[in-house]
Design a protein around this motif. Sequence first.
Motif, PDB file in Angstrom:
ATOM      1  N   UNK A 291       0.831  -1.208   0.000  1.00  0.00           N
ATOM      2  CA  UNK A 291       0.000   0.000   0.000  1.00  0.00           C
ATOM      3  C   UNK A 291       0.864   1.256   0.000  1.00  0.00           C
ATOM      4  N   UNK A 292       1.937   1.249   0.787  1.00  0.00           N
ATOM      5  CA  UNK A 292       2.792   2.431   0.858  1.00  0.00           C
ATOM      6  C   UNK A 292       3.468   2.700  -0.481  1.00  0.00           C
ATOM      7  N   UNK A 293       3.827   1.644  -1.194  1.00  0.00           N
ATOM      8  CA  UNK A 293       4.464   1.806  -2.502  1.00  0.00           C
ATOM      9  C   UNK A 293       3.449   2.259  -3.549  1.00  0.00           C
ATOM     10  N   UNK A 294       2.318   1.582  -3.613  1.00  0.00           N
ATOM     11  CA  UNK A 294       1.349   1.884  -4.675  1.00  0.00           C
ATOM     12  C   UNK A 294       0.589   3.180  -4.440  1.00  0.00           C
ATOM     13  N   UNK A 295       0.715   3.757  -3.245  1.00  0.00           N
ATOM     14  CA  UNK A 295       0.099   5.070  -2.998  1.00  0.00           C
ATOM     15  C   UNK A 295       0.873   6.183  -3.699  1.00  0.00           C
ATOM     16  N   UNK A 296       2.081   5.893  -4.177  1.00  0.00           N
ATOM     17  CA  UNK A 296       2.925   6.897  -4.820  1.00  0.00           C
ATOM     18  C   UNK A 296       2.644   6.932  -6.317  1.00  0.00           C
ATOM     19  N   UNK A 297       2.306   8.093  -6.871  1.00  0.00           N
ATOM     20  CA  UNK A 297       2.116   8.193  -8.330  1.00  0.00           C
ATOM     21  C   UNK A 297       3.374   7.752  -9.072  1.00  0.00           C
ATOM     22  N   UNK A 298       3.186   6.970 -10.121  1.00  0.00           N
ATOM     23  CA  UNK A 298       4.325   6.476 -10.884  1.00  0.00           C
ATOM     24  C   UNK A 298       4.811   5.108 -10.456  1.00  0.00           C
ATOM     25  N   UNK A 299       4.236   4.558  -9.370  1.00  0.00           N
ATOM     26  CA  UNK A 299       4.696   3.259  -8.872  1.00  0.00           C
ATOM     27  C   UNK A 299       4.377   2.121  -9.844  1.00  0.00           C
ATOM     28  N   UNK A 300       3.400   2.319 -10.728  1.00  0.00           N
ATOM     29  CA  UNK A 300       3.041   1.252 -11.674  1.00  0.00           C
ATOM     30  C   UNK A 300       4.181   0.915 -12.619  1.00  0.00           C
ATOM     31  N   UNK A 301       5.131   1.829 -12.786  1.00  0.00           N
ATOM     32  CA  UNK A 301       6.253   1.572 -13.693  1.00  0.00           C
ATOM     33  C   UNK A 301       7.333   0.711 -13.054  1.00  0.00           C
ATOM     34  N   UNK A 302       7.267   0.536 -11.725  1.00  0.00           N
ATOM     35  CA  UNK A 302       8.321  -0.241 -11.067  1.00  0.00           C
ATOM     36  C   UNK A 302       7.808  -1.350 -10.160  1.00  0.00           C
ATOM     37  N   UNK A 303       6.549  -1.275  -9.708  1.00  0.00           N
ATOM     38  CA  UNK A 303       6.025  -2.310  -8.818  1.00  0.00           C
ATOM     39  C   UNK A 303       5.185  -3.307  -9.620  1.00  0.00           C
ATOM     40  N   UNK A 304       5.636  -4.554  -9.648  1.00  0.00           N
ATOM     41  CA  UNK A 304       4.959  -5.564 -10.461  1.00  0.00           C
ATOM     42  C   UNK A 304       3.793  -6.217  -9.733  1.00  0.00           C
ATOM     43  N   UNK A 305       3.894  -6.333  -8.414  1.00  0.00           N
ATOM     44  CA  UNK A 305       2.815  -6.949  -7.654  1.00  0.00           C
ATOM     45  C   UNK A 305       3.348  -7.652  -6.434  1.00  0.00           C
ATOM     46  N   UNK A 306       2.446  -8.291  -5.692  1.00  0.00           N
ATOM     47  CA  UNK A 306       2.866  -8.965  -4.477  1.00  0.00           C
ATOM     48  C   UNK A 306       1.800  -9.893  -3.959  1.00  0.00           C
ATOM     49  N   UNK A 307       2.136 -10.582  -2.879  1.00  0.00           N
ATOM     50  CA  UNK A 307       1.239 -11.574  -2.282  1.00  0.00           C
ATOM     51  C   UNK A 307       1.185 -11.346  -0.779  1.00  0.00           C
ATOM     52  N   UNK A 308      -0.030 -11.291  -0.235  1.00  0.00           N
ATOM     53  CA  UNK A 308      -0.213 -11.290   1.211  1.00  0.00           C
ATOM     54  C   UNK A 308      -0.410 -12.737   1.624  1.00  0.00           C
ATOM     55  N   UNK A 309       0.612 -13.314   2.212  1.00  0.00           N
ATOM     56  CA  UNK A 309       0.601 -14.746   2.560  1.00  0.00           C
ATOM     57  C   UNK A 309       0.489 -14.889   4.075  1.00  0.00           C
ATOM     58  N   UNK A 310      -0.685 -14.654   4.577  1.00  0.00           N
ATOM     59  CA  UNK A 310      -0.872 -14.589   6.022  1.00  0.00           C
ATOM     60  C   UNK A 310      -0.767 -15.971   6.673  1.00  0.00           C
ATOM     61  N   UNK A 311      -1.344 -16.966   6.024  1.00  0.00           N
ATOM     62  CA  UNK A 311      -1.343 -18.314   6.597  1.00  0.00           C
ATOM     63  C   UNK A 311      -0.187 -19.133   6.044  1.00  0.00           C
ATOM     64  N   UNK A 312       0.157 -20.198   6.762  1.00  0.00           N
ATOM     65  CA  UNK A 312       1.174 -21.120   6.265  1.00  0.00           C
ATOM     66  C   UNK A 312       0.743 -21.770   4.961  1.00  0.00           C
ATOM     67  N   UNK A 313      -0.553 -22.045   4.850  1.00  0.00           N
ATOM     68  CA  UNK A 313      -1.076 -22.660   3.630  1.00  0.00           C
ATOM     69  C   UNK A 313      -0.792 -21.790   2.411  1.00  0.00           C
ATOM     70  N   UNK A 314      -0.990 -20.479   2.542  1.00  0.00           N
ATOM     71  CA  UNK A 314      -0.732 -19.573   1.428  1.00  0.00           C
ATOM     72  C   UNK A 314       0.765 -19.460   1.146  1.00  0.00           C
TER      73      UNK A 314
END
Length: 416
Positions: A288-311
Motif C-alpha cells: 500500500x505504501x508503494x502503490x500510494x505513490x504516483x508512478x509506482x506502476x512503472x516499477x512495482x509488479x505486484x505482491x502476495x499477502x501470505x498470512x497463513x502457512x497454507x498460502x
Amino acid sequence: MKAEIIAVGTELLLGQILNTNAQYLSQELAGMGIDVYFQTVVGDNMERLRHAIEHAAQRADILLLTGGIGPTQDDLTKDALGAVLGRSLHIDQQAMDQVEKFFAGRGVVMTENNRRQALVIDGSTPLPNETGLAVGIAIAQNDRFYIVLPGPPKEMKPMFEAQAKPWLQLHALTNELPIYSKMLKFAGIGESLLEDKLLDLIQAQNDPTIAPYAKEGEVSVRISTKAKSESEAMRKLDALEEQIQKRLSQNMYASTDVPIEKVIVDMMASRGLTLSAAESCTGGLLMESITAIPGSSSMFLGGIVCYSNQMKEKLLHVPHALLEGEGAPGAVSHEVAEVLAEHVRMIADSDFGLSVTGVAGPAHSERKPVGLVYIGLAERGKQTEVFELRLSGNRDAIRIRTVKTLLYRLWQRLAA
C-alpha cells in the motif's frame, strides 16, 4: 512575533475529535517565523471563551481562533471576540450571497440561523470560505492581530493558506524578514540518536535554526533561516545541510519533505528497476505504501499477502519442513523470510523482492514474542539479506516500523 492558537469546541474537550488544526497551524506559523508559545482549547461557553481571548491577548501578538463560527446558537467565537474588542457584528453581503446560493442550488429551504455564518465583526476583513459556508475574519486592534477560521480542517486549511496567511504577511509581518526552510528526511535512526549526532550543532544554533521532528519509523529535521532573498537563504541552508549530510549520510534520504517510499519509487523508475513483495504480518501495508505513490506502476509488479502457512506453501512454495513439524524454524524465522523474498522475486521476475514475516501482536505466535520480525531483501544476481527486528509498541506501531525499516534497507541498497 508570538502567536497563540485557540481551538473552540466542547467536542474537543470531550475527546470526540482530535485537535489537528493546532498541529497544522503551529507548523505553518513556524514556517513563517512566528513562534507559538501556547495552544488553548475552550468549550462553547461565552464567558470562558471571552476570558481565553483576553488572556491570550496579554501574552501573544497574533491570536488564531478555530471553530465556533457555524449556524447554531453555541457557535460563539465571533460574538466573543467582538465583545472583547468592543465591536458589533454585521452580515457581510458577499458571504450571505454565498450561503443563499448554496441552499438555492440544492433546492433546500434555508433556515434563519444560517445567516450567522455570514456574520463579521465591524472593521474586520472577511476571509471567504472556498470549501464551506462560514466566512472567516481578520482584524487588527491595539497592536494585536486576530484571525478567525472555521473548525473543519477541510475548510480551515484552504482559508488559512489562501486568505489568512497573505493577510498576516501584509499586516503583521511588515518588518519581518521572510523565513526559508528545508526539511531533511532520515530513516533507520531514532530521534534520540539523531539528536546526539547533531547535538553540538543544535546547541550552537543561531541562524540557521535546527528543529528535529519524529513520527513512526522516520525522523525529520527542519532547518530555517531569515533572509532578504531566497538565494541568500539557500547559501546558508545548503552549508548547514552539507554538514548534517556528512554526519548522517547512511540515514539522510532526502532534502525535501517526501516519504522514503517516494524516493524509492523515483529511484527505481528512473533506473528501469522492478519490485515485488511477499507480506505476512504487515498484511499488505508495504505494498500500500508503494502503490500510494504516483508512478509506482512503472516499477512495482505486484505482491502476495501470505498470512497463513497454507498460502506461503501454495503460492510462494515455502517448503512445509520450514513451516511445521519437529525442528522446523517456523513461519517467523530467518529461513522463511529468505525463501519468501527469493521466491516472490522469481515468480514476478522482478529485480528486487521484499518479504516480511513476524509477530505484530497483541499475542505471541509460535511461542515467539510480539515484535519479533524478519525482513528479507532479494536482488537479482546477488546474495539475499535477512534482518531480524525486535520492535516495541502496539500492533499498528510494529507494522509501520517494520515497513519503514524494510524500505530503509531497500533505499540503502539502491543508494550504495
